[in-house]
Design a protein around this motif. Structure first.
Motif, short mmCIF file in Angstrom:
data_model
loop_
_atom_site.label_atom_id
_atom_site.label_comp_id
_atom_site.label_asym_id
_atom_site.label_seq_id
_atom_site.Cartn_x
_atom_site.Cartn_y
_atom_site.Cartn_z
N LYS A 50 8.88 0.48 11.80
CA LYS A 50 9.72 -0.34 12.58
C LYS A 50 9.21 -1.75 12.76
CE LYS A 50 12.38 0.44 16.81
NZ LYS A 50 12.52 0.58 18.20
N LYS A 185 15.43 -5.23 22.66
CA LYS A 185 15.98 -3.96 23.49
C LYS A 185 17.32 -4.30 23.67
CE LYS A 185 12.52 -0.81 23.19
NZ LYS A 185 12.67 0.49 22.79
N THR A 197 18.51 9.24 15.98
CA THR A 197 18.32 7.79 16.62
C THR A 197 19.57 7.15 16.50
OG1 THR A 197 17.31 7.12 14.68
CG2 THR A 197 15.79 7.64 16.59
N SER A 200 21.77 6.01 20.34
CA SER A 200 20.94 6.11 21.46
C SER A 200 21.33 5.28 22.66
CB SER A 200 19.48 5.49 20.83
OG SER A 200 19.02 6.10 19.69
N PHE A 203 18.13 0.99 22.42
CA PHE A 203 17.66 0.76 21.01
C PHE A 203 17.63 -0.98 20.64
CE2 PHE A 203 22.20 -0.93 20.35
CZ PHE A 203 22.88 -0.47 21.24
N GLU A 204 17.14 -0.99 19.53
CA GLU A 204 16.80 -2.57 19.34
C GLU A 204 17.75 -3.03 18.22
OE1 GLU A 204 12.32 -4.19 19.03
OE2 GLU A 204 12.49 -1.85 18.35
N GLY A 316 21.31 -2.99 13.78
CA GLY A 316 20.25 -1.86 14.69
C GLY A 316 19.11 -1.70 13.92
N ASP A 318 16.80 0.42 14.71
CA ASP A 318 16.53 1.82 14.93
C ASP A 318 17.45 2.65 13.63
OD1 ASP A 318 15.16 2.49 17.65
OD2 ASP A 318 16.76 0.83 17.65
N ARG A 319 18.70 1.85 13.46
CA ARG A 319 19.42 2.41 12.50
C ARG A 319 19.17 2.24 10.93
NH1 ARG A 319 25.64 2.28 14.31
NH2 ARG A 319 25.40 3.38 16.59
#
Ligand code: GAP
Length: 445
Positions: A50, A185, A197, A200, A203-204, A316, A318-319
């Motif tokens: 990440k 975040k 994820t 969520s 998430f970021e 995103g 996380d995406r």
């Protein structure tokens, strides 16, 4: 052993979810208490992956440009921010409750609701009429918990960018067109977190708000759409799994004049990983109105006073992390069995190399080499178990190179460097390993 052509790509998310937990990429938050729906923790490998993605985004969007400035704002903003942005009024999903089992569902996702656990004889749910449910997470500031103390965890990272627009422009002495970017975040009380994820509650986001003259909004929209697709292609994502999709007018968010999604083909279908939005002057106008501070700009030459238009890119983190994980996953048949290998782009790989002495007796010189290499990269050291098993562990972590220190190394001053994907091996002088890795990692981008 050589890889065969019939590599298996990821088809079931469960295979990835279990690898991620076992190898320490991503696992449920608060797992010892049974987890908490919609919250995830990134373990030793996940946090590196990440961080590499975020560093690459920051490099491309902020550092390589004269016309973009960075920001790291607080997560909690003045609550008026969310009134001005329209989130208090509009940021909601229609939802229904089941009167029998008391569960809550998104009204547009009732096909996924499953059977009702509380209705004997009939397993159909007993749904209420849809109601709007605001997705912002609330908290209270200070000792009292009255209405005056209510605050929100930010639902998107861009609103503080608008709050800080004037300060950043003046401090950085920027003129239009220019942008402000931040990674951080965001929180949404999603009714139905799902697909690992992908959706969520915490998430970021990595967001850029690019401010321009009203005459130039289409030009900059096209520019940023192109730039962002280039970014995703450079991550090494399979080209056939990437596409853009313009929003229909009835899909547009309350602030958007034009929007296009970047989508990735996950095992659960085509889904949005990034949105490019023409937000017009919605945000700056509203924040001017609600704060009483004019956020408009006066052109120094023409003296025209106007509200800048905003083109936004919002991804995103996380995406993209999930897309990279899905894309990298392979199970390969080998002559002597099979291996799971994460074929990460080397720039994203959590570990760039692993030093593996053939025997614990070789620990001292191998540790010396490890200490030298880790000054430049994240490099693992492993002297436990047979060498084949150690290679497999690094394959599943996606480590591009394994450096094996063997009994001949003492004599010929060389080590064996094995490449992850081809499994080809080179004999390289110990003094030259750092240079060899640098060249190979850089040549791969
Ligand atoms: N500022 C614009 C904005 O927030 P959005 O389409 O709601 O627009 C932008 O979100 C991106 O944030 C999405 O493309 C997605 O990658 C990510 N995102 C949104 N909701 C998410 C969630 N619940 N879980 C993970 N990522 C999410």
């Amino acid at each position: 052993m050589t890889p065969h052509s019939q590599d298996k790509r990821l088809e079931r998310m469960d295979d990835l979810v279990s690898l991620c937990a076992r190898r320490g990429f991503i696992f449920p938050s608060s797992e010892i208490y049974g987890g908490i729906n919609g919250f995830w923790d990134y373990g030793p490998l996940g946090v590196e992956l990440k961080n590499n993605l975020k560093a690459r985004w920051w490099q491309r969007v902020v550092r390589e440009r004269d016309d973009v400035e960075g920001l790291d704002s607080s997560i909690i903003c003045h609550p008026r921010t969310w009134e001005a942005s329209g989130h208090v009024e509009h940021f909601s999903d229609p939802m229904v409750d089941c009167r029998a089992c008391k569960k809550r569902f998104r009204a547009d996702q009732l096909d996924d609701a499953g059977k009702c656990s509380a209705r004997e004889g009939s397993s159909e749910h007993d749904f209420t009429e849809p109601r709007n449910f605001n997705l912002m997470l609330k908290t209270a500031i200070g000792a009292s918990e009255d209405a005056a103390s209510v605050a929100y965890l930010r639902a998107e990272t861009c609103q503080p960018i608008f709050n800080d627009f004037k300060r950043v422009r003046e401090a950085a002495r920027q003129k239009l067109p220019f942008g402000i970017a931040q990674i951080g975040k965001a929180f949404r009380n999603e009714i139905n977190p799902r697909n690992f994820t992908f959706r969520s509650r915490e998430f970021e986001q990595a967001e850029l708000e690019f401010f321009c003259h009203p005459n130039e909004r289409e030009k900059w929209f096209a520019h940023w759409l192109e730039e962002r697709m280039r970014f995703h292609r450079e991550l090494g994502l399979t080209p056939e799994n990437l596409r853009t999709r313009p929003h229909e007018s009835d899909e547009l968010a309350h602030y958007a004049k034009q929007a296009e999604d970047v989508e990735y083909h996950f095992p659960f279908g085509w889904q949005e990983i990034e949105g490019i939005h023409d937000r017009g002057d919605w945000d700056l106008s509203r924040h001017s109105e609600y704060s009483g501070k004019d956020l408009g700009i006066t052109d120094p030459d023409s003296k025209e006073h106007f509200m800048p238009m905003v083109v936004e890119t919002s991804v995103g983190v996380d995406r993209i992390c999930l897309a990279v994980l899905c894309d990298a996953w392979r199970v390969e048949e080998l002559d002597g069995g099979e291996r799971t290998v994460m074929r990460f782009h080397p720039a994203l790989a959590p570990l760039k190399a692993a030093v593996l002495p053939l025997s614990k007796k070789l620990a001292e010189p191998a540790r010396k080499l490890h200490a030298e290499l880790r000054r430049s990269w994240n490099v693992f050291y492993d002297d436990s178990g047979n060498i084949g098993r150690r290679y497999r562990r690094q394959d599943a972590a996606g480590t591009p190179f394994c450096v094996t220190y063997d009994f001949d190394s003492q004599e010929d001053g060389k080590v064996t460097v094995r490449e992850r994907d081809s499994m080809s091996q080179d004999r390289v002088s110990i003094d030259g390993v750092a240079g060899y890795l640098r060249e190979r990692l850089e040549s791969l981008g």
